[in-house]
Design an enzyme around this catalytic site. Structure first.
Site, PDB file in Angstrom:
ATOM      1  N   ARG A  12      25.962  46.214  44.215  1.00 16.49           N
ATOM      2  CA  ARG A  12      25.196  45.281  43.356  1.00 16.49           C
ATOM      3  C   ARG A  12      26.223  44.566  42.256  1.00 16.49           C
ATOM      4  O   ARG A  12      25.760  43.858  41.396  1.00 16.49           O
ATOM      5  CB  ARG A  12      23.803  45.656  42.936  1.00 16.49           C
ATOM      6  N   LYS A  16      16.436  41.841  53.264  1.00 13.17           N
ATOM      7  CA  LYS A  16      17.404  43.246  53.520  1.00 13.17           C
ATOM      8  C   LYS A  16      16.872  44.103  54.341  1.00 13.17           C
ATOM      9  O   LYS A  16      17.212  44.596  55.257  1.00 13.17           O
ATOM     10  CB  LYS A  16      18.337  43.307  52.420  1.00 13.17           C
ATOM     11  N   ARG A  76       4.968  47.722  44.585  1.00 12.87           N
ATOM     12  CA  ARG A  76       5.947  48.224  43.772  1.00 12.87           C
ATOM     13  C   ARG A  76       5.755  47.882  42.418  1.00 12.87           C
ATOM     14  O   ARG A  76       5.293  46.656  42.216  1.00 12.87           O
ATOM     15  CB  ARG A  76       7.284  47.922  44.471  1.00 12.87           C
ATOM     16  N   ARG A  84       4.454  41.334  48.611  1.00 13.11           N
ATOM     17  CA  ARG A  84       5.017  42.370  49.465  1.00 13.11           C
ATOM     18  C   ARG A  84       4.151  43.647  49.143  1.00 13.11           C
ATOM     19  O   ARG A  84       3.865  44.005  48.191  1.00 13.11           O
ATOM     20  CB  ARG A  84       6.521  42.830  48.725  1.00 13.11           C
TER      21      ARG A  84
HETATM   22  P1  ADP Z   1      14.678  42.991  50.166  1.00 12.99           P
HETATM   23  O1  ADP Z   1      14.939  44.216  50.868  1.00 12.99           O
HETATM   24  O2  ADP Z   1      15.843  41.839  50.638  1.00 12.99           O
HETATM   25  O3  ADP Z   1      14.332  43.095  48.830  1.00 12.99           O
HETATM   26  P2  ADP Z   1      12.381  42.796  52.025  1.00 12.99           P
HETATM   27  O4  ADP Z   1      12.876  42.920  53.318  1.00 12.99           O
HETATM   28  O5  ADP Z   1      11.555  43.837  51.425  1.00 12.99           O
HETATM   29  O6  ADP Z   1      13.515  42.222  50.990  1.00 12.99           O
HETATM   30  O7  ADP Z   1      11.313  41.511  52.235  1.00 12.99           O
HETATM   31  C1  ADP Z   1      10.784  40.949  50.854  1.00 12.99           C
HETATM   32  C2  ADP Z   1       9.097  40.360  51.073  1.00 12.99           C
HETATM   33  O8  ADP Z   1       9.372  39.384  52.163  1.00 12.99           O
HETATM   34  C3  ADP Z   1       8.423  41.638  52.134  1.00 12.99           C
HETATM   35  O9  ADP Z   1       6.925  41.471  51.791  1.00 12.99           O
HETATM   36  C4  ADP Z   1       8.655  41.045  53.675  1.00 12.99           C
HETATM   37  O10 ADP Z   1       7.504  41.350  54.407  1.00 12.99           O
HETATM   38  C5  ADP Z   1       8.883  39.320  53.333  1.00 12.99           C
HETATM   39  N1  ADP Z   1       9.822  38.753  54.258  1.00 12.99           N
HETATM   40  C6  ADP Z   1      11.084  39.397  54.738  1.00 12.99           C
HETATM   41  N2  ADP Z   1      11.705  38.690  55.555  1.00 12.99           N
HETATM   42  C7  ADP Z   1      10.985  37.435  55.799  1.00 12.99           C
HETATM   43  C8  ADP Z   1      11.000  36.084  56.183  1.00 12.99           C
HETATM   44  N3  ADP Z   1      12.265  35.705  57.069  1.00 12.99           N
HETATM   45  N4  ADP Z   1      10.129  35.225  56.137  1.00 12.99           N
HETATM   46  C9  ADP Z   1       8.822  35.669  55.421  1.00 12.99           C
HETATM   47  N5  ADP Z   1       8.547  36.733  54.564  1.00 12.99           N
HETATM   48  C10 ADP Z   1       9.745  37.526  54.865  1.00 12.99           C
HETATM   49  P1  ADP Z   2      15.090  44.590  45.880  1.00 13.33           P
HETATM   50  O1  ADP Z   2      16.304  44.494  47.079  1.00 13.33           O
HETATM   51  O2  ADP Z   2      13.612  44.259  46.459  1.00 13.33           O
HETATM   52  O3  ADP Z   2      15.460  44.035  44.746  1.00 13.33           O
HETATM   53  P2  ADP Z   2      15.944  47.410  45.906  1.00 13.33           P
HETATM   54  O4  ADP Z   2      14.985  48.511  46.443  1.00 13.33           O
HETATM   55  O5  ADP Z   2      17.094  47.271  46.512  1.00 13.33           O
HETATM   56  O6  ADP Z   2      15.216  46.179  45.581  1.00 13.33           O
HETATM   57  O7  ADP Z   2      16.224  47.922  44.436  1.00 13.33           O
HETATM   58  C1  ADP Z   2      15.037  48.293  43.585  1.00 13.33           C
HETATM   59  C2  ADP Z   2      15.665  48.457  41.892  1.00 13.33           C
HETATM   60  O8  ADP Z   2      16.534  49.960  42.205  1.00 13.33           O
HETATM   61  C3  ADP Z   2      16.697  47.641  41.563  1.00 13.33           C
HETATM   62  O9  ADP Z   2      16.188  46.622  40.893  1.00 13.33           O
HETATM   63  C4  ADP Z   2      17.617  48.469  40.616  1.00 13.33           C
HETATM   64  O10 ADP Z   2      17.076  48.652  39.376  1.00 13.33           O
HETATM   65  C5  ADP Z   2      17.831  49.695  41.362  1.00 13.33           C
HETATM   66  N1  ADP Z   2      19.174  49.592  42.310  1.00 13.33           N
HETATM   67  C6  ADP Z   2      19.087  49.676  43.598  1.00 13.33           C
HETATM   68  N2  ADP Z   2      20.321  49.469  44.282  1.00 13.33           N
HETATM   69  C7  ADP Z   2      21.099  49.591  43.198  1.00 13.33           C
HETATM   70  C8  ADP Z   2      22.386  49.307  42.964  1.00 13.33           C
HETATM   71  N3  ADP Z   2      23.213  49.144  43.950  1.00 13.33           N
HETATM   72  N4  ADP Z   2      23.117  49.185  41.572  1.00 13.33           N
HETATM   73  C9  ADP Z   2      22.188  49.262  40.559  1.00 13.33           C
HETATM   74  N5  ADP Z   2      20.872  49.328  40.564  1.00 13.33           N
HETATM   75  C10 ADP Z   2      20.154  49.880  41.902  1.00 13.33           C
END
Ligand code: ADP
Ligand code: ADP
Ligand code: ZN
Length: 215
Positions: free
Chosen positions: A88, A13, A159, A127
């Site tokens: 969420r 995302k 992280r 990541r």
């Molecule tokens: P999210 O915001 O949904 O948690 P991220 O965009 O941070 O996910 O992506 C999670 C990890 O996967 C990061 O290390 C990113 O560089 C990697 N990543 C994102 N998209 C892809 C893809 N299409 N293929 C392989 N790795 C990806």
């Molecule tokens: P990712 O998409 O990689 O799981 P985010 O950066 O979106 O991570 O979120 C990290 C953390 O922040 C989540 O695990 C949660 O604890 C908190 N968080 C983020 N967005 C929300 C939300 N909309 N509702 C509740 N907790 C949230």
């Protein structure tokens, strides 16, 4: 265009949102980034949120609803918004719909980025993040210079919640609390499924094919 980027942790995302925000010139609103900025600054909100984030649990709905209400009211959202990581839970989605009704900017599309669990764990465990909001992957999307952000030059970090045991807990929480929103937005006629398992560029191509219809 008014868009939610939906999907499990690690779906891509944030990666896609960064590019989409440049491509369409609309703000990328990541609730995770907003919460982490509060944690880094040591605000009261950040102190409270960190307790949940470090365990891989969701921060309480009332906190998130307050954050999103304020953020959506800022002037840059007049041209549209890309929400990443919100909503969420069903109460968050209900609150969003009320907030958007009030400002007359209803959601147009929810992109559900689907990726298998095993792949999510590999992505999150590899990541590397930057304080500026960029994220990289040690293998799949490495920075040009190891450990340094391409965009802002700061040092990258892993992280606290990208450790295997916390990743597992985040996936459990996703399935329990967040996955029901797929049905919720399907019923609302807003859901579009995106195959998230391909290369970053391929996924981007699929997404702009959909979003170009909302320009
Ligand atoms: P999210 O915001 O949904 O948690 P991220 O965009 O941070 O996910 O992506 C999670 C990890 O996967 C990061 O290390 C990113 O560089 C990697 N990543 C994102 N998209 C892809 C893809 N299409 N293929 C392989 N790795 C990806
Ligand atoms: P990712 O998409 O990689 O799981 P985010 O950066 O979106 O991570 O979120 C990290 C953390 O922040 C989540 O695990 C949660 O604890 C908190 N968080 C983020 N967005 C929300 C939300 N909309 N509702 C509740 N907790 C949230
Ligand atoms: Zn950076």
């Amino acid at each position: 265009m008014n868009v939610v980027l939906f999907g499990p942790p690690g779906a891509g995302k944030g990666t896609q949102a960064k590019e989409l925000s440049k491509h369409y010139d609309i703000p990328h609103i990541s609730t995770g980034d907003i919460l982490r900025a509060n944690v880094a600054e040591g605000t009261d909100l950040g102190k409270k949120a960190a307790e949940y984030m470090n365990k891989g649990e969701l921060v309480p709905d009332e906190v998130l609803i307050g954050i999103i209400k304020n953020r959506i009211a800022e002037p840059d959202c007049k041209s549209g918004y890309l929400l990443d990581g919100y909503p969420r839970t069903v109460p968050q989605a209900d609150a969003l719909s009320d907030i958007l009704k009030d400002i007359n900017m209803p959601l147009e599309v929810v992109l559900n980025i689907a990726v298998p669990d095993e792949e999510l764990v590999i992505r999150l465990a590899g990541r590397y993040s930057c304080k500026c909001g960029e994220s990289y992957h040690i293998k799949f999307n490495p920075p040009k210079e190891a450990g340094i952000c391409d965009v802002c030059g700061k040092e990258l970090y892993q992280r606290d919640d990208d450790k295997e045991e916390v990743i597992r807990q985040r996936l459990v929480s996703y399935k329990r609390n967040t996955q029901p929103l797929i049905d919720y937005y399907e019923k609302a006629g807003l859901l579009v499924n995106i195959e998230g398992a391909g290369e970053i560029d391929e996924v981007f191509g699929q997404i702009i094919n959909v979003l170009d219809q909302y320009k």
